[in-house]
Design an enzyme around this catalytic site. Sequence first.
Site, PDB file in Angstrom:
ATOM      1  N   GLU A  78       9.197  16.951  64.590  1.00  0.00           N
ATOM      2  CA  GLU A  78      10.469  17.609  64.993  1.00  0.00           C
ATOM      3  C   GLU A  78      10.180  19.364  65.070  1.00  0.00           C
ATOM      4  OE1 GLU A  78      13.777  15.113  62.605  1.00  0.00           O
ATOM      5  OE2 GLU A  78      12.531  16.373  61.791  1.00  0.00           O
ATOM      6  N   ASN A  81      15.467  12.465  59.332  1.00  0.00           N
ATOM      7  CA  ASN A  81      15.976  12.095  57.822  1.00  0.00           C
ATOM      8  C   ASN A  81      17.662  12.231  57.741  1.00  0.00           C
ATOM      9  OD1 ASN A  81      13.536  11.700  56.604  1.00  0.00           O
ATOM     10  ND2 ASN A  81      13.239  13.896  56.176  1.00  0.00           N
TER      11      ASN A  81
END
Length: 504
Positions: A158, A196
């Site tokens: 990311e 997440n």
Amino acid sequence: MLTPVDSQDFCVGIVGAGMMGRGIAQIAAQSGCRVVLMDSVPGAATKAVQILDDTFHKLTAKGKLTAEQAQAAVARVSVVDDVDGFAPAQVVIEAIIENLEVKKDLLRRLETVVCPDCILATNTSSLSVTAIASSCQRPERVAGFHFFNPVPLMKVVEVIDGVLTAPQAVEILDALARRMGHRPVRAKDTPGFIVNHAGRGFGTEALRILSESVAGIEQIDMVLKKAAGFRMGPFELLDLTGLDVSHPVMESIYHQFYQEPRFRPSPLTGLHNAAGLLGRKSGRGFYRYQDGVMVTADPVAVPDVLPTSVWVESSAAGSEIAARLAAIGIKVEGGLPSAQALCVVTPLGQECTQAAVAQGLDPRRTVAVDALFGLDGCISVMTNPATSAECRDQAHGLFAKLAPVVVIKDSPGFIAQRVVCGLINIACEIAQAGIATPQDIDDAVTLGLGYPHGPLAWGDRLGTTRVLDVLTAIHAATLDPRYRPSPWLRRRAQLGLSLTTNEI
Ligand SMILES: NC(=O)c1ccc[n+]([C@@H]2O[C@H](COP(=O)([O-])OP(=O)(O)OC[C@H]3O[C@@H](n4cnc5c(N)ncnc54)[C@H](O)[C@@H]3O)[C@@H](O)[C@H]2O)c1
């Protein structure tokens, strides 16, 4: 001016020679970058280089690298004792302890020695990139670069924009990720970033289903693996990760989103944590482990009974069930159900109770079947509080002729509908908030979490109006804002558009 990312001289600094720092050093060195490694514990960086050397030798033995490539890769890694050694770096990635003040202090010190254009990247999982950058003279050069463990195998990273991050910083990290063979997914600084955040609904909804006594842990895991196609069930995953790790993360994400009901954790994990039932590492979590091997209960025996006659609701899903039963020689009644027929309904987001009442069926003889995920992997048969034990067993015996059966108690939306439509809804909210593009959300989830489909593409496969129907019905039945459909989902379902459609 920075050295171009594809140059042999591109130099990556890495602070922290632990699990993550070492993994990043490996892929950077294998991609031909120069690597400078530092750790605050004396000898830790040198030890990490020895481990890397071993790893490169193992890769050579497996035929993945030539001996020359392995030798060249390890020769590219040098160890330094303090931050002054990062002066030649074009990018410095910190992978140190997860502590805001320690990371801020490190970046402040790095800024005094690196070149003016050097990018400072943080591998933080749970802290705000913007907060980490706040100590810097030039926060525009700070960005998130969030890898997953184990770094060489998890081919996604990311790339996170802090509020003040300059476009050039993320473009360089994007190019560096590609050079290292990873898929960069771009995200705005937000709790949990993409992976997440998008995966948050998996465990929390499973825990909610468990706490409502709808089904047991093995049943929930089985449905999500066999019907929905997840590699691991949520309780297997919670036990693998360890509740000492996942319980605080669940609480932290919930609070960082100001008690957003979609992320509401379950009291069950706090209780298990307090009891020391952490998972595999403590020998008992949701499951028990003997010598590291999970102890599973014996499978529930299939009752040796069949209904004398079967009636199935008239709908597309009902016709599919009738056709599958006909194919194995079981005739299904037409018209209204006869007085002794087992009645089968196929609700989307509704309870068995609601469907039986809405269709004027005798609830004692009515069961519901989840047809949204097909009838091949495993079939969820849901009773209602009035269903007789005899009819429950007949339904179990009947559907076991098509696939393994899991019998569950009444719930709006079965198991897989609740979990998967919840994940799709959260992904829609991530898209709606502009945290990442639809493609990056789907790629981050498939590569980072190993789900069978990206959540937005999954919504398209299941049918956007069906997903909307499931969530709308669960929301209406529970009056819990956790299930309120995302506007991103509702608009695209109403317009007949793919969930990956961006608004111009
Ligand atoms: N482990 C994971 O699965 C994972 C996944 C993604 C991101 N992360 C993040 O990566 C970072 C590192 O995680 P890890 O699992 O590699 O931790 P780790 O404990 O294995 O390694 C951290 C290393 O940093 C060193 N260190 C600590 N403070 C330092 C400092 N001030 N200066 C220099 N070195 C210092 C430690 O000595 C240690 O070797 C954390 O921010 C973590 O949140 C971890």
